[in-house]
Design a protein around this motif. Structure first.
Motif: not given
Ligand code: HEM
Length: 406
Positions: A80-82, A189-195
């Motif tokens: 998701x970061x990508x 970072x990925x979890x932050x994008x998902x949330x």
């Protein structure tokens, strides 16, 4: 140039920075500018420190691409970061960039920004009242970082009681842009994008059902698009909202924090600003130049091209060091001095060219209101403990600055 500086330049590796560098990167930047202004890093990228070289790269979007799809693939994989970073306008080239930028610029019109001023003044004064009641306070948490969260929250009309997570998401997503990241930082970072995506989906759904005033509410404007039918698709809309929320947070909070610490460290300049408050505009420009909150930018060459006397192959990643260019003596007289009346002051804190910061008028307004009102209320503010640096190379600021109002 002495041997130490030559050594400092020769051993510089963006992927292996020392604790001294994080505290004060400017001697290294100077050594690089004077010895190896176009320095090849062990990983094959180039690190640029001269003002003119940065301007040349920023102005040539065809040869120096902002598109990060290739570069970020090994760093972020299929994550998701990508998806987030490669969809935001800052990391795209025309025509995708032009289209998204036009919509965002339309939403950040001078009128929209001027209309924010009364609410901004009220917010700053509320924070100052709370600080006055406490006496001992923390400059970043109690003041500098509290302002941009509210301003960007207002811009997208995020309900007040839903703003709590914005700052943490933003820190986690931007933190993943550091040159080297740990597996924990990647996961965060990925979890932050998902949330963040999950939250924005509900916000957009609610806004579609009950649109706001597109003159004032940037989210409604981005959802509705332009009269000529120009619109963002769903993925572009969500990721560019995240980007907008992030772009305006840490950078502006660091401008306010770095600026007030710089004034505290230069008492004669602080006194001058107290005696001549009209200098606030040039003072903000000097704070942006002297301790640029965004220190690094990146581009990738799309063709074989010469820059700063060095021939680069197509596909070469380059890092543009804003922090170094903003202290280049070829552009600034006495560049290591902090002079709140400096003129001219054509710093690169907001970059230049097609990607120049879309929120700079807003950042300048926030900085001027926050710092001038803080100073008028607490002219004798002092440190009450050691400031803690953020520990980042790209976004330069403090995590905390314990202070007392006196
Ligand atoms: C002191 C505060 C700020 C600083 C130092 C700053 C710095 C920058 C820089 C250097 C860039 C160019 C990046 C590149 O192309 O390499 C940029 C782009 C951008 N900034 Fe800011 N910024 C600040 C505040 C803001 C605010 C408050 C907003 C939004 C409300 C904002 C929105 C943007 C956007 C949308 C872009 C992308 C523009 C494009 O790619 O066309 N920034 N900023």
């Amino acid at each position: 140039m002495d041997e130490n500086a030559r050594e400092l330049a020769a051993s510089f590796d963006l992927e292996k920075l020392t604790p001294e560098f994080y505290i004060n990167p400017y001697p290294t930047y100077r050594a690089l500018r004077e010895n190896e202004p176009v320095r090849r890093m062990p990983n094959g990228s180039y690190f640029l420190t001269r003002y003119d070289d940065l301007v040349a790269a920023y102005k040539n979007t065809k040869a120096f691409s902002s598109d990060k799809k290739k570069e970020f693939a090994p760093k972020y994989g299929n994550s998701l970061l990508y998806e987030h970073h490669t969809t935001s306008l800052v990391f795209n080239d025309p025509p995708a960039h032009t289209r998204v930028r036009r919509l965002i610029m339309g939403a950040l019109s001078p009128r929209a920004i001027a209309e924010m001023e009364p609410a901004l003044i009220a917010l700053v004064d509320r924070l100052l009242d709370a600080i006055e009641a406490k006496g001992n306070f923390e400059l970043v948490g109690d003041f500098a970082s509290a302002i941009p969260v509210e301003v960007i929250g207002n811009l997208l009309d995020v309900p007040h009681d839903e703003r709590e997570s914005l700052r943490d998401w933003s820190l986690a997503i931007l933190g993943a842009l550091e040159p080297v990241i740990s597996p924990e930082a990647f996961a965060r970072g990925n979890k932050a994008v998902a949330d963040f995506l999950a939250y924005l989906e509900t916000l957009v759904e609610r806004r579609r059902a009950t649109p706001g005033n597109p003159e004032r509410d940037v989210l409604t404007r981005l959802i509705q698009g332009e009269a000529n039918g120009e619109r963002l698709d769903e993925k572009e809309l969500l990721h560019n909202c995240i980007f907008l929320l992030n772009a305006g947070h840490e950078t502006t909070s660091n401008l306010i924090g770095n600026g007030l610490v710089a004034l505290r460290n230069h008492p004669a300049q602080k006194q001058r600003l107290l005696e001549t408050p009209e200098l606030i505009k040039s003072a903000i420009e000097e704070m942006l130049r002297y301790e640029s909150s965004n220190q690094l930018g990146n581009r990738m060459t799309t063709e074989r091209i010469e820059l700063g006397g060095v021939m680069m192959a197509a596909g070469t990643p380059i890092t543009l060091c804003i922090g170094a260019a903003n202290r280049d003596p070829a552009q600034f007289l006495d560049p290591e001095a902090f002079d709140i009346a400096r003129t001219p002051n054509r710093h690169l804190a907001f970059a230049t060219g097609a990607h120049q910061c879309a929120g700079m008028a807003l950042a300048r307004l926030e900085g001027a209101i926050a710092i001038s009102r803080f100073l008028a209320r607490f002219p004798n503010y002092a440190l009450h403990g050691e400031p803690v640096r953020g520990g980042r190379v790209r976004f330069r600021g403090f995590l905390s600055v314990p202070c007392v109002t006196r």
